[in-house]
Scaffold this motif. Structure first.
Motif, PDB file in Angstrom:
ATOM      1  N   SER A 124      26.771   2.100   1.899  1.00 60.63           N
ATOM      2  CA  SER A 124      27.978   2.745   2.432  1.00 60.63           C
ATOM      3  C   SER A 124      29.136   1.751   2.446  1.00 60.63           C
ATOM      4  N   THR A 126      30.851   1.097   5.086  1.00 61.66           N
ATOM      5  CA  THR A 126      30.678   0.307   6.320  1.00 61.66           C
ATOM      6  C   THR A 126      29.872  -0.952   6.036  1.00 61.66           C
ATOM      7  N   THR A 129      31.904  -3.616   3.873  1.00 66.13           N
ATOM      8  CA  THR A 129      32.880  -4.480   4.560  1.00 66.13           C
ATOM      9  C   THR A 129      32.168  -5.426   5.529  1.00 66.13           C
ATOM     10  N   GLY A 154      35.296   1.135   8.410  1.00 66.07           N
ATOM     11  CA  GLY A 154      33.942   1.574   8.703  1.00 66.07           C
ATOM     12  C   GLY A 154      33.602   1.399  10.164  1.00 66.07           C
ATOM     13  N   GLU A 221      43.153  -2.774   3.556  1.00 68.75           N
ATOM     14  CA  GLU A 221      43.175  -1.667   2.592  1.00 68.75           C
ATOM     15  C   GLU A 221      44.455  -1.888   1.789  1.00 68.75           C
ATOM     16  N   VAL A 256      37.257   0.741  -0.657  1.00 64.49           N
ATOM     17  CA  VAL A 256      36.370   1.899  -0.494  1.00 64.49           C
ATOM     18  C   VAL A 256      37.111   3.190  -0.862  1.00 64.49           C
ATOM     19  N   LYS A 257      38.389   3.277  -0.515  1.00 64.44           N
ATOM     20  CA  LYS A 257      39.150   4.478  -0.882  1.00 64.44           C
ATOM     21  C   LYS A 257      39.950   4.309  -2.168  1.00 64.44           C
TER      22      LYS A 257
HETATM   23  N1  PLP Z   1      36.564   1.380   4.291  1.00 65.24           N
HETATM   24  C1  PLP Z   1      37.463   2.357   4.071  1.00 65.24           C
HETATM   25  C2  PLP Z   1      38.801   2.016   3.531  1.00 65.24           C
HETATM   26  C3  PLP Z   1      37.131   3.684   4.334  1.00 65.24           C
HETATM   27  O1  PLP Z   1      38.035   4.648   4.123  1.00 65.24           O
HETATM   28  C4  PLP Z   1      35.843   3.978   4.834  1.00 65.24           C
HETATM   29  C5  PLP Z   1      35.460   5.365   5.124  1.00 65.24           C
HETATM   30  O2  PLP Z   1      36.255   6.272   5.127  1.00 65.24           O
HETATM   31  C6  PLP Z   1      34.941   2.931   5.036  1.00 65.24           C
HETATM   32  C7  PLP Z   1      35.331   1.641   4.757  1.00 65.24           C
HETATM   33  C8  PLP Z   1      33.565   3.233   5.556  1.00 65.24           C
HETATM   34  O3  PLP Z   1      32.834   3.855   4.555  1.00 65.24           O
HETATM   35  P1  PLP Z   1      31.513   4.712   4.910  1.00 65.24           P
HETATM   36  O4  PLP Z   1      31.993   5.939   5.611  1.00 65.24           O
HETATM   37  O5  PLP Z   1      30.895   4.968   3.591  1.00 65.24           O
HETATM   38  O6  PLP Z   1      30.687   3.856   5.769  1.00 65.24           O
END
Ligand code: PLP
Length: 443
Positions: A124, A126, A129, A154, A221, A256-257
């Motif tokens: 994931s 989360t 990071t 996350g 981000e 992630v995004k």
């Molecule tokens: N980092 C960013 C920029 C995110 O937008 C998200 C989730 O929306 C995450 C990390 C966490 O990802 P996950 O929901 O797969 O754990």
């Protein structure tokens, strides 16, 4: 012009089975949902199935989906190539906890797109990071981390800070307080996280100066995509790169995004920046649980048994990895991304025109296949400017208007939309017809 109450009544009239499902779910789930992000008022719509650019709810209503699982499904739903790849893998086993050639292939695909020497897989965003942060600490021998106010990385404690703080608790604009986003986070963890405003390089310099010699990493981000959709100002990320080098701090891009999406090679490609580490999630799995982090060899090589921990039973499971290879090689291609971006541009032009024709003040931000409408004329450049001028009333009516007419965007009204590679011209035309229809309700 219809009132919000009228729009809400229509929502309820269209979705009685969702309400029934919700009542049942409440008996087993706290709040009636399996994850806080799935909750919204008055009750969530329960999905039945999804295909391509659309999904159908349990009442049989059809929706064009522009949330696309918070952007994870740039591939669109149930893509035939993914269905086939996953089906093939199912019969070969889905979890080995052993190395496969597949995972090396997948890592190579990641390396083609992002400026990283070495990669590791997670399940994931989360985890991505969290692990990136740990290896940055191990590499630098420092503990503190700097994050940007309003960015989300996350669910782990270190970064679940000042994601959406109450302005009354958030402290001075240039030197924000660190506000835990949840109860249950130890104070010591919060104290190790420094928060600075996005798009403000002086505040970043000040934070680095004040904490000289103590900061392991800055995580950002590159485009704020969990706080509406806020791009970096010209030169901001380049300055951030220079500054983190000057202070010997690891720069982590949380892609992630943005990854695979705002450009084929994510924000690194879009802004021509090479961070030290990159965290990935969402589109890399295209509907299967996969994340990754990677970066410079000298940092990543700390990940070895007995030095820096990294693991996970399901990490690099062959099902997710096989799906990822198919998605990266055959679905999230440059051509398909171009298709989605072209449709996005058409959508944005249409929304702008509808706003203008109806005298609705505001603007649209758009990058790649993602966009967000702002019902304000003020400049939005960070978390606080967004919070200050966020037009919750209009956005809530806008959301209800869309959903009642079969167009789905995230129920959290400051979430961007995503046009997938499976959306069509017809989807965009239908959506624009709905937008033109509902605009008078927003006056
Ligand atoms: N980092 C960013 C920029 C995110 O937008 C998200 C989730 O929306 C995450 C990390 C966490 O990802 P996950 O929901 O797969 O754990």
């Amino acid at each position: 012009m219809r009132s919000l109450e009228e729009l809400q009544k229509e929502y309820q009239r269209r979705t009685p089975t969702s309400l029934k499902c919700f009542e049942r779910a409440k008996k087993s789930f706290q709040g009636g949902v399996a994850s806080n992000f799935q909750a919204f008022d008055p009750y969530p719509i329960f999905w039945d199935h999804a295909k391509g650019s659309k999904f159908w709810d349990v009442d049989g209503n059809e929706y064009i989906d522009f949330n696309m699982a918070f952007g994870a499904m740039l591939a669109g739903h149930a893509h035939p190539l993914l269905v086939k790849a996953a089906g093939d893998q199912l019969s070969k086993g889905t979890l080995y906890c052993a190395p496969t050639d597949l995972s090396a292939t997948c890592a190579e695909e990641v390396k083609k797109r992002f400026p990283v020497d070495l990669v590791r897989f997670t399940n994931s965003g989360t985890e991505s990071t969290m692990h990136a942060l740990r290896v940055a600490r191990a590499y630098t021998g420092k503990e503190k981390v700097i994050k940007l106010e309003g960015c989300y990385h996350g669910m782990h404690d270190y970064l679940l800070q000042s994601v959406e703080p109450e302005l009354s608790e958030a402290g001075p604009e240039n030197r924000p307080a660190t506000v835990p986003q949840s109860k249950g986070i130890p104070k010591g963890v919060t104290e190790g996280t420094i928060v600075v405003p996005f798009n403000n390089i002086d505040a970043m310099r000040d934070a680095l100066k004040r904490n000289r010699g103590e900061v392991a990493a800055v995580i950002v981000e590159p485009i704020m995509m969990n706080c509406a959709l806020i791009p970096p100002k010209d030169g901001y990320l380049q300055q951030l790169r220079e500054l983190t080098k000057e202070y010997d701090v690891v720069l982590i891009f949380d892609e992630v995004k943005t990854g695979f999406k705002v450009a084929w090679g994510g924000a690194c490609e879009y802004y021509h920046i090479k961070p030290d580490l990159v965290a990935l999630g969402k589109c890399i799995g295209s509907g299967f649980s996969l994340g990754a982090f990677g970066g410079k060899k000298e940092i990543m090589e700390h990940l070895k048994a007995g030095d820096v921990a990294h693991g996970g039973t399901y990490s690099a499971n062959p099902l997710a990895v096989r799906a990822s290879i198919t998605a990266l090689r055959e679905i999230l291609t440059k051509e398909n991304l171009e298709h989605a971006t072209k449709l996005e541009n058409k959508l944005v032009d249409g929304i702008k025109k509808a706003m203008k024709d109806n005298g609705i003040p505001g603007f649209v931000n758009s990058i790649g296949p993602c966009g967000m409408v702002f019902f304000t004329q003020h400049e939005i450049y960070d978390f606080r400017s967004n919070a200050k001028y966020y037009n919750a009333g209009r956005l809530t009516k806008y959301w209800h208007g869309l959903v009642n007419n079969g167009v789905w965007i995230a129920p959290h009204t400051d979430e961007h939309w995503t046009v997938s590679v499976q959306h069509t011209e017809e989807d965009i035309e239908k959506t624009l017809a709905v937008i033109r229809k509902i605009m008078p309700d927003l006056k």
